[in-house]
Design an enzyme around this catalytic site. Structure first.
Site, PDB file in Angstrom:
ATOM      1  N   GLU A 178       0.982  -1.238  -0.006  1.00 42.51           N
ATOM      2  CA  GLU A 178      -0.126  -0.005   0.019  1.00 42.51           C
ATOM      3  C   GLU A 178       0.997   1.396  -0.017  1.00 42.51           C
ATOM      4  O   GLU A 178       0.221   2.417  -0.397  1.00 42.51           O
ATOM      5  CB  GLU A 178      -1.043   0.077   1.349  1.00 42.51           C
ATOM      6  CG  GLU A 178      -1.955  -0.998   1.181  1.00 42.51           C
ATOM      7  CD  GLU A 178      -3.202  -1.011   2.123  1.00 42.51           C
ATOM      8  OE1 GLU A 178      -4.150  -1.433   2.094  1.00 42.51           O
ATOM      9  OE2 GLU A 178      -2.870  -0.511   3.162  1.00 42.51           O
ATOM     10  N   HIS A 226      -3.556  -8.525  12.738  1.00 45.18           N
ATOM     11  CA  HIS A 226      -4.475  -8.536  11.351  1.00 45.18           C
ATOM     12  C   HIS A 226      -3.510  -8.566  10.178  1.00 45.18           C
ATOM     13  O   HIS A 226      -3.941  -8.989   8.954  1.00 45.18           O
ATOM     14  CB  HIS A 226      -5.441  -7.405  11.355  1.00 45.18           C
ATOM     15  CG  HIS A 226      -4.857  -6.230  10.908  1.00 45.18           C
ATOM     16  ND1 HIS A 226      -4.064  -5.430  11.800  1.00 45.18           N
ATOM     17  CD2 HIS A 226      -4.687  -5.426   9.921  1.00 45.18           C
ATOM     18  CE1 HIS A 226      -3.505  -4.287  11.409  1.00 45.18           C
ATOM     19  NE2 HIS A 226      -4.062  -4.281  10.026  1.00 45.18           N
TER      20      HIS A 226
END
Length: 396
Positions: free
Chosen positions: A196, A336
């Protein structure tokens, strides 16, 4: 898959002891998250006193109906994905992530007292709220997705409208009401640390607004590598395409091999040591430093097969009263981010003490810089396996 190979493989393995580890301690509200020692070529372990369940990832992008069919860039889709509350719920419920940041701020309030703070990629504004609660003079929370509207409401609901200013927009395009800030805080890390490419945004903000000798939190990030046995999952996710209800779909297998899988790895699958590939000093590095080639040497700690290499990252807050941080490694409390699995074309047979040597080259994809291109070179010259290969992957 584009690959270059020169193989001679004979398979033979027996199972042995699990690899050793260094500890990364995670504790509850009244304690610190303490890094016992600097990251080395061994991975770290997070220990928690309570069993707090993690939610499953819900990262599907929520697309505004009014924009469907419009001219949208990859950046637009990136920010859209953070507009839905589900992805924020997942991150907030990641207690390793969120409580580490909370402890950094609450246990080091002297760093934030009467300081101007910039929260890059604020999301729901949770980090801004932490900073305001310990006495920050003012917090500027920048968020480009429509979650900025929710963050503004959350700030108002909690009585911090005079302390926290939410600014909706891209860091590279907005103007701050102040010329400088004392602290930049951000949870910028993506899968494989660099997916990202939000790190570039943090570095842009640092160079534009951070006062001399100001703080960037976190200030250190390290990418690590290990190797695993993973025959069953590779069979299910990769070899599956060789014969699908009797039909050859191996063309899809080639694509599947080129895309790393983000998943949780059982530490009992680990076959080798865990090696540090790259450490980044966020307070000093340049954008180009996120592109690199790093050598590795993974030593087998038992006789076994190797089906994949696994990458993970550690982050540290070194400017705190006590060194704080967390690891996303397979020997640590799950997060996560999980781990990033890169499957190998070869099934490598190793005996204890034998080495897989090579290098990993990492760079943003030229067409879409939020994606990550990875080139892996590896070789083994062991008793039962001799192989040399280059493989290419893309995190997308």
């Amino acid at each position: 898959m584009d690959s270059v190979s020169n193989n001679e493989i004979e398979n033979s393995a027996s199972y042995g002891k699990n690899p050793s580890k260094i500890k990364f301690q995670y504790e509850d509200d009244d304690e610190q998250v303490v890094q016992d020692e600097t990251v080395t070529e061994s991975s770290n372990n997070l220990e928690v006193d309570e069993d707090i369940s993690m939610c499953d990832p819900t990262t599907a992008a929520a697309v505004d109906d009014s924009t469907v069919g419009g001219d949208k860039t990859s950046a637009d889709y990136y920010f859209d994905s953070y507009s839905h509350f589900g992805i924020h719920e997942e991150m907030l419920k990641d207690v390793v992530r969120t409580k580490t940041y909370q402890n950094v701020i609450y246990k080091n309030s002297f760093l934030f007292k009467d300081k101007v703070v910039l929260d890059v990629g604020a999301g729901t504004g949770i980090l801004s709220l932490f900073c305001a609660k310990v006495g920050a003079k003012h917090v500027y929370a920048i968020e480009c997705s429509s979650m900025a509207d929710m963050a503004q409401e959350i700030v108002k609901l909690n009585g911090f409208s005079d302390v926290i200013t939410v600014i909706k927009g891209k860091v590279e395009e907005i103007d701050l009401p102040v010329p400088q800030v004392d602290i930049i805080i951000s949870e910028w890390m993506g899968y494989f640390l660099l997916y990202e490419n939000m790190l570039d945004t943090v570095l842009y903000a640092r160079d534009k607004w951070l006062v001399k000798d100001g703080l960037v939190l976190p200030d250190k990030a390290s990418l690590c590598l290990t190797a695993i046995e993973d025959a069953d999952y590779k069979e299910d996710k990769i070899e599956f395409w060789n014969s699908v209800y009797g039909f050859d779909m191996s063309c899809i297998r080639k694509q599947a091999m080129m895309e790393p899988i983000v998943d949780t790895v059982d530490q009992n699958q680990i076959v080798t040591n865990c090696q540090l590939l790259k450490t980044m000093d966020i307070s000093k590095m340049t954008s180009g430093d996120a592109s690199f080639t790093a050598p590795f040497k993974l030593i087998a700690e038992r006789d076994d097969y190797i089906h994949a290499l696994v990458a993970y990252f550690d982050v540290s807050f070194t400017k705190c009263h006590k060194l704080l941080g967390f690891s996303t490694g397979p020997k640590s409390r799950s997060t996560h981010w999980k781990q990033t699995v890169l499957y190998l074309e070869d099934v490598i047979t190793v005996c204890q003490g034998e080495a897989v040597v090579g290098s990993m080259t990492v760079a943003p994809n030229k067409k879409n810089p939020r994606d990550v291109d990875i080139m892996l070179k590896y070789s083994v010259n062991g008793k039962h396996c001799r192989v040399s290969r280059t493989q290419y992957y893309r995190m997308r």
